[in-house]
Design an enzyme around this catalytic site. Structure first.
Site, short mmCIF file in Angstrom:
data_model
loop_
_atom_site.label_atom_id
_atom_site.label_comp_id
_atom_site.label_asym_id
_atom_site.label_seq_id
_atom_site.Cartn_x
_atom_site.Cartn_y
_atom_site.Cartn_z
N ASP A 19 0.83 -1.38 0.17
CA ASP A 19 -0.03 -0.08 0.11
C ASP A 19 0.95 1.15 0.08
OD1 ASP A 19 -2.40 1.47 -0.09
OD2 ASP A 19 -2.56 1.26 2.17
N ASN A 67 -11.25 -2.79 -4.82
CA ASN A 67 -10.55 -1.58 -5.77
C ASN A 67 -11.35 -1.31 -7.18
OD1 ASN A 67 -7.32 -2.91 -4.39
ND2 ASN A 67 -8.31 -1.07 -4.06
C1 IPE Z 1 -5.56 -2.91 -0.11
O1 IPE Z 1 -5.00 -1.45 -0.27
C2 IPE Z 1 -5.46 -3.78 -1.28
C3 IPE Z 1 -4.17 -3.60 -2.03
C4 IPE Z 1 -2.99 -3.20 -1.58
C5 IPE Z 1 -4.31 -4.23 -3.27
P1 IPE Z 1 -6.09 -0.21 -0.19
O2 IPE Z 1 -5.36 0.86 -0.42
O3 IPE Z 1 -7.27 -0.72 -1.26
O4 IPE Z 1 -6.80 -0.52 1.04
P2 IPE Z 1 -7.82 0.62 2.07
O5 IPE Z 1 -8.73 0.90 0.95
O6 IPE Z 1 -7.06 1.61 2.29
O7 IPE Z 1 -8.37 -0.11 3.08
C1 IPE Z 2 -1.66 0.16 -3.22
O1 IPE Z 2 -1.42 1.42 -3.20
C2 IPE Z 2 -1.97 -0.59 -4.69
C3 IPE Z 2 -3.29 -0.74 -4.92
C4 IPE Z 2 -4.19 -0.80 -4.01
C5 IPE Z 2 -3.48 -1.47 -6.21
P1 IPE Z 2 -2.63 2.47 -3.36
O2 IPE Z 2 -3.23 2.87 -4.64
O3 IPE Z 2 -3.76 2.21 -2.41
O4 IPE Z 2 -1.93 4.00 -2.79
P2 IPE Z 2 -2.50 5.10 -1.49
O5 IPE Z 2 -3.01 4.13 -0.50
O6 IPE Z 2 -3.42 5.68 -2.24
O7 IPE Z 2 -1.44 5.76 -1.37
MG MG Z 3 -4.23 2.56 -0.53
#
Ligand code: IPE
Ligand code: IPE
Ligand code: MG
Length: 251
Positions: A19, A67
């Site tokens: 993340d 997502n």
């Molecule tokens: C969790 O990250 C899913 C992945 C890393 C693929 P998110 O960024 O989607 O999680 P939330 O929405 O902050 O809980």
């Molecule tokens: C994790 O990074 C990747 C996926 C969930 C695919 P994020 O895209 O959630 O990055 P932040 O949390 O917005 O920084």
């Molecule tokens: Mg995220």
């Protein structure tokens, strides 16, 4: 080694929520997709580090069932990036004796991507040095429900009775059933939650939360997580004293 609860200092299975890609990009005034691109580089490096350390299974959360709620442009960039990376890295995975396993509800993906996934899985299926499990359109609740459905079908067919359902039979229908349970869970990006990742499988996993944004995750941070893991005492319900006795008698 047959004791699934034997505590070794090195985790056999590491599961990571990658993340922080979006925030990494924002800090650099770049589009979120540039963060995902940088995230792929971190994936490649992490696979290499885990190989060097002798980790047997690495599970990476790449795309959650939630997502899909993101802007459609971002979702489609993530899909394309996933397919491109698979195509580009397949041969290298194979040469390094890595088996790829993709977990999640793949039926929601474009046909091209589904075919690409099954080709790379097929190519690498006999590899033994490390298993790389990628969770894509994965949700821990989905996983539990699909296992329940599989068991219900067997009961409907008359090949199983409800009385025969126990934890180990249930677990055998979940994703990653053929692999040791995750020993170490790592979440980068500073959030302290599971976000519907492996719910059942994390029942006794050690948790490590890192403020490092995923594109900045490197060997040093992995080593910090591994060192922290080695310091933990995994009791699985026992007392500390019981573990000391067990340790002394096995020495
Ligand atoms: C969790 O990250 C899913 C992945 C890393 C693929 P998110 O960024 O989607 O999680 P939330 O929405 O902050 O809980
Ligand atoms: C994790 O990074 C990747 C996926 C969930 C695919 P994020 O895209 O959630 O990055 P932040 O949390 O917005 O920084
Ligand atoms: Mg995220």
């Amino acid at each position: 080694m047959n004791d699934p609860h034997a505590h070794t200092l090195l985790p056999r299975h590491v599961a990571i929520i990658m993340d922080g890609n979006g925030r990494w990009a924002k800090l650099r005034k770049l589009p979120r997709t540039a963060g995902h691109q940088a995230g792929v580089t971190a994936v490649r490096k992490t696979v290499e580090h885990c190989l060097r350390r002798g980790i047997e299974v690495l599970t990476l959360f790449a795309f959650s069932s939630e997502n899909w709620r993101r802007p459609p442009e971002e979702v489609s960039v993530l899909m394309r990036l996933f397919q491109l990376t698979l195509e580009r890295e397949a041969q290298k995975l194979h040469e390094n004796d890595i088996r790829l396993q993709v977990i999640g509800d793949l039926t929601a993906f474009p046909g091209d991507l589904q075919r690409c996934i099954s080709e790379v899985q097929h190519l690498t299926q006999a590899n033994r040095r490390m298993t790389l499990a990628v969770a894509a359109n994965y949700g821990g609740r989905w996983d539990i429900v699909q296992a329940a459905k599989a068991l219900a079908r067997q009961v409907e067919r008359g090949t199983l009775t409800s009385e025969e359902i126990d934890e180990s039979l249930f677990a055998s229908h979940l994703s990653l059933a053929d692999l040791p349970e995750p020993d170490l869970f790592i979440r980068t990006g500073g959030e302290l939650r599971i976000s519907n990742f492996l719910l059942w499988q994390l029942a006794y996993t050690e948790f490590y939360f890192s403020d490092v944004l995923w594109p900045d995750f490197d060997e040093a941070e992995l080593d910090r997580a591994l060192a922290e893991y080695a310091r933990r005492e995994r009791r699985f319900g026992h007392t500390s004293e019981q573990l000391e006795i067990k340790l002394a008698s096995s020495a």
